[in-house]
Design a protein around this motif. Structure first.
Motif, PDB file in Angstrom:
ATOM      1  N   UNK A 194      26.206 -52.228  58.261  1.00 56.80           N
ATOM      2  CA  UNK A 194      25.214 -51.436  57.537  1.00 56.80           C
ATOM      3  C   UNK A 194      25.597 -49.958  57.509  1.00 56.80           C
ATOM      4  N   UNK A 195      26.053 -49.434  58.646  1.00 57.23           N
ATOM      5  CA  UNK A 195      26.472 -48.038  58.668  1.00 57.23           C
ATOM      6  C   UNK A 195      27.644 -47.789  57.748  1.00 57.23           C
ATOM      7  N   UNK A 196      28.607 -48.723  57.754  1.00 56.05           N
ATOM      8  CA  UNK A 196      29.781 -48.578  56.889  1.00 56.05           C
ATOM      9  C   UNK A 196      29.388 -48.622  55.421  1.00 56.05           C
ATOM     10  N   UNK A 197      28.500 -49.543  55.064  1.00 56.66           N
ATOM     11  CA  UNK A 197      28.073 -49.652  53.667  1.00 56.66           C
ATOM     12  C   UNK A 197      27.301 -48.425  53.208  1.00 56.66           C
ATOM     13  N   UNK A 198      26.493 -47.856  54.094  1.00 57.14           N
ATOM     14  CA  UNK A 198      25.771 -46.631  53.720  1.00 57.14           C
ATOM     15  C   UNK A 198      26.749 -45.502  53.430  1.00 57.14           C
ATOM     16  N   UNK A 199      27.798 -45.386  54.256  1.00 58.56           N
ATOM     17  CA  UNK A 199      28.810 -44.358  54.019  1.00 58.56           C
ATOM     18  C   UNK A 199      29.568 -44.636  52.725  1.00 58.56           C
ATOM     19  N   UNK A 200      29.923 -45.888  52.488  1.00 58.00           N
ATOM     20  CA  UNK A 200      30.662 -46.252  51.272  1.00 58.00           C
ATOM     21  C   UNK A 200      29.835 -45.964  50.028  1.00 58.00           C
ATOM     22  N   UNK A 201      28.550 -46.298  50.055  1.00 50.58           N
ATOM     23  CA  UNK A 201      27.680 -45.999  48.911  1.00 50.58           C
ATOM     24  C   UNK A 201      27.676 -44.502  48.610  1.00 50.58           C
ATOM     25  N   UNK A 202      27.582 -43.711  49.661  1.00 47.39           N
ATOM     26  CA  UNK A 202      27.546 -42.252  49.507  1.00 47.39           C
ATOM     27  C   UNK A 202      28.864 -41.731  48.945  1.00 47.39           C
ATOM     28  N   UNK A 203      29.963 -42.217  49.480  1.00 48.32           N
ATOM     29  CA  UNK A 203      31.283 -41.777  49.019  1.00 48.32           C
ATOM     30  C   UNK A 203      31.518 -42.188  47.568  1.00 48.32           C
ATOM     31  N   UNK A 204      31.174 -43.433  47.233  1.00 43.88           N
ATOM     32  CA  UNK A 204      31.373 -43.912  45.864  1.00 43.88           C
ATOM     33  C   UNK A 204      30.518 -43.148  44.863  1.00 43.88           C
ATOM     34  N   UNK A 205      29.298 -42.786  45.271  1.00 39.24           N
ATOM     35  CA  UNK A 205      28.424 -42.023  44.375  1.00 39.24           C
ATOM     36  C   UNK A 205      28.992 -40.640  44.085  1.00 39.24           C
ATOM     37  N   UNK A 206      29.875 -40.169  44.966  1.00 39.74           N
ATOM     38  CA  UNK A 206      30.498 -38.852  44.784  1.00 39.74           C
ATOM     39  C   UNK A 206      31.927 -38.950  44.245  1.00 39.74           C
TER      40      UNK A 206
END
Length: 396
Positions: free
Chosen positions: A50-62
């Protein structure tokens, strides 16, 4: 535990990922997660995911990394070292793999070291704490850690025993590489602080009675127990301590394996509330309140459980360590300007600075230090009346 729509989707995705060709990922950069997702430490594995996916979502959105989106591929080793090695070899076949996050079990990671280095894969431990995971003898060393180091954990656990007035302690350790790593670190710390170790008792996974070990500890005159166990065996130990009427005289100071599984459900709230039990941690959503923490918490609610409170997020260290590990890996890839693992490793070692959930990494790693967390980043927690871990102090 209730599974949100996203959690159920991810479980299906994990299965699909396990059977499709590596070529299916040609348009994305892949981060692997090799963890226990379904056995005794599944809460830890799910939290890292879950922590990794939250970071990935944030990075991909940017905008992603190097103009590409990141994707997480999850493989379940179920705490089995052989399965873990197979997972590493499978990950190595994915052309766009940029790194792997590791899960809870030290014995699994230790067994994977050869495959990791044979294939020159950047591996970041997001939970497993064994000292020799990093001090592994490989040169170049492709393993990094955003987590506890047992050598440091031993100091924290011994210091807390001393603060509680215990000058004579016993060790109760699981019979694995993780237990042996902690035997060394706790012995060294005890010698440093003048604490006597009166007894060392060992147990295997899935033991359903620890009364013999506990009685041996009692007869040794120990004033406290330092425990290295995962949730199932931890629950047996707590209940056996009560059965032997030792709950008022023998506090337990525990490494953090209890937080990686369903310890509260297995032990029972009544038992936990009778025991003086302290648990090592590195992070709590209750510990600080800054903009990043609030942002990640709101993203967690949106993605997984809309009504969850901060105190109720399970295995919080896994969420934070998974999140920070992905952010650091992404920064290293951008700095390297390539997906070549040797260059990513060099970028991780180059002095990355990042303000993360757990700390200000300044820097996170260096050529000589592959540990992102240090003693001041550790904290101790206790279970409240509802079975939730609450920080009690920062370790300086």
């Amino acid at each position: 535990m209730y599974l949100s729509v996203r959690s159920r989707f991810n479980m299906v995705l994990i299965y699909i990922i396990s059977i499709v060709s590596p070529l299916a990922f040609s348009d994305a950069l892949i981060i692997g997660l090799d963890a226990d997702m379904s056995a005794v430490a599944k809460l830890g594995g799910q939290a890292i995911e879950r922590g990794a996916l939250l970071a990935i979502d944030e990075i991909n959105a940017n905008g992603g990394v190097l103009g590409k989106q990141l994707k997480l591929v999850v493989k379940d080793h179920r705490g089995n070292p052989a399965r873990g090695v197979d997972n590493i070899l499978d990950f190595a076949k994915i052309p766009n793999l940029v790194g792997i996050l590791g899960g809870v079990h030290t014995p699994v990671v230790l067994s994977e070291l050869k495959a990791i280095h044979d294939n020159k894969i950047v591996f970041i431990s997001a939970w497993a704490a064994g000292t020799s995971i990093i001090d592994n003898g490989y040169d170049p060393n492709f393993v990094f850690r955003v987590s506890v180091r047992d050598e440091h954990a031993g100091l924290v656990l011994i210091q807390h025993a001393q603060k509680k007035g215990a000058n004579k302690i016993a060790l109760l350790l699981e019979r694995t590489g993780w237990g042996r790593s902690n035997e060394v670190s706790i012995k060294n710390a005890a010698q440093k602080f003048g604490i006597q170790i009166s007894d060392i008792q060992w147990f295997n996974w899935q033991e359903n009675s620890m009364q013999d070990q506990i009685l041996h500890i009692k007869n040794s005159g120990a004033q406290a127990i330092i425990l290295v166990a995962n949730a199932p065996e931890g629950a047996v130990i707590v209940n056996d301590l009560i059965k032997l009427n030792m709950q008022d005289t023998t506090p337990i100071i525990s490494h953090w394996g209890l937080a990686s599984g369903s310890f509260v459900d297995a032990a029972g709230l009544d038992a936990i509330n009778q025991i003086d039990l302290t648990v090592l941690q590195t992070f709590s959503f209750l510990e600080k309140n800054n903009e990043l923490l609030q942002s990640v918490f709101l993203a967690y609610q949106k993605a997984y459980e809309p009504d969850i409170a901060k105190i109720d997020i399970p295995a919080q260290v896994g969420v934070a360590q998974g999140y920070d590990a992905v952010q650091l890996l992404a920064q290293a890839i951008n700095q390297a300007g390539t997906t070549n693992s040797i260059e990513i490793k060099k970028a991780l070692e180059s002095g990355l600075h990042y303000s993360g959930l757990i700390k200000q990494y300044a820097p996170a790693f260096s050529e000589s230090t592959h540990e992102a967390l240090e003693l001041p980043d550790y904290l101790l927690s206790q279970f409240n009346q509802n079975g939730r871990l609450v920080p009690i102090e920062n370790i300086q």
